[in-house]
Scaffold this active site. Structure first.
Site, PDB file in Angstrom:
ATOM      1  CE  LYS A 195      -3.575   2.396   2.710  1.00 20.80           C
ATOM      2  NZ  LYS A 195      -4.403   2.339   3.936  1.00 20.80           N
ATOM      3  CE  LYS A 248      -6.109   2.187  -0.509  1.00 24.93           C
ATOM      4  NZ  LYS A 248      -6.774   2.286   0.804  1.00 24.93           N
TER       5      LYS A 248
END
Length: 325
Positions: A195, A248
């Site tokens: 992320k 992500k």
């Protein structure tokens, strides 16, 4: 003899016959922002997406199930009065996320996979994803028991999957240990394994009311300049007990989805985040792009890179508008 690749592109039926990548409702996870108060409030930067009360969320999920959308990811949006420096609200079994999980599982049972976001940012008065010490530093280890208890509340309510997005080191171990200790050995962990920090989350922070009140999140979210670091952390999460891995944001990290696919057999999820969604919506409104076609191409590229599933705000319209079936 000339090799004519166009022979395999002569009609829609022929193109479907040789297509290498498919996109189906089962691949999509629809995000929902749930709030304690009843009603609906459209998120200005995310057209068609709402902060919704529990009953409104149930009604929307019921409609989505009829479309074949069987997976949801819940984000809690507590009122400001419920926020505190220690994020005590996330440990409340009567909080909005546990309450919504119970309602969804009671209504739809095993027909619906309920995933929950596990992070403190929505419940802290300072907006960071972990506890903050007197010097303004987001501290790692003291945050872990709170994240684990938050995940336990969700599991007790009936969540099928808990998804820690906080990016604290060791949180998968802490969550897995507490869940197992209390008998929730069947509750899966979808770890936000890769992320990156950056500018892709603006509309989400408006929706979740989770912008940090000071500083940024670069000391715990990953540096987007690094690839090997993300792959290393993803594999560490598997060792700690993660069942699935999240990448992500999705489109800037197609290379990492592909590389992660080569080094693990675990299911990979990619998060088509708020700015990826909202930028298409904005350009479509201005007439610059065909928004439906471009959104579909986003999702198919993510699948082609190797993602088994996609968190997206476009799932519902993908089915309603016939991009996928």
């Amino acid at each position: 003899m000339l090799n004519r690749s166009r022979r395999l592109r002569t009609s829609a039926a022929m193109r479907n016959l040789v297509a290498e990548t498919d996109l189906r409702p089962r691949h999509l996870i629809q995000g929902h922002f749930v709030q304690p108060q009843p009603g609906l409030s459209e998120i200005s930067s995310m057209p068609g997406i709402f902060n919704a009360g529990v009953e409104e969320t149930l009604r929307q999920v019921e409609k989505d199930l009829k479309l074949g959308l069987t997976n949801v990811l819940l984000f809690g949006v507590p009122e400001d009065a419920l926020k505190s420096a220690d994020a005590a609200y996330v440990k409340d079994a009567q909080g909005v996320v546990p309450k919504t999980v119970r309602a969804l599982k009671q209504a739809f049972g095993s027909d619906l996979i309920v995933m929950t976001d596990v992070c403190l940012c929505g419940a802290t008065s300072h907006g960071h994803c972990g506890l903050v010490d007197d010097e303004g530093v987001v501290v790692n280890d003291p945050t872990l028991p709170i994240l684990a208890e938050m995940a336990l509340r969700h599991a007790e309510a009936g969540a099928d999957v808990v998804a820690p997005s906080d990016m604290m080191d060791g949180r998968v171990t802490a969550i897995r240990a507490l869940l197992d200790q209390h008998g929730f050995t069947r509750t899966s962990i979808l770890s936000y394994a890769i992320k990156h920090s950056g500018a892709y989350y603006g509309p989400f922070r408006e929706a979740a009311h989770s912008s940090p009140k000071f500083g940024d999140r670069k000391t715990y979210q990953m540096d987007p300049r690094n690839a090997r670091e993300g792959l290393r952390d993803a594999l560490l999460d598997i060792d700690e007990g993660a069942d699935m891995l999240m990448v992500k944001p999705a489109l800037p990290n197609l290379d990492l989805i592909w590389r992660l696919r080569q080094v693990t057999l675990a299911p990979i999820c990619a998060y088509h985040v708020s700015s990826e969604f909202s930028s298409v919506k904005a350009a479509d409104r201005l007439g610059w792009v065909n928004g439906d076609q471009l959104m579909y191409e986003h999702l198919i590229a993510i699948r082609r890179a190797g993602a088994d599933m996609i968190v997206t705000y476009a799932g519902r319209e993908a089915v309603e508008k016939g991009w996928i079936s």
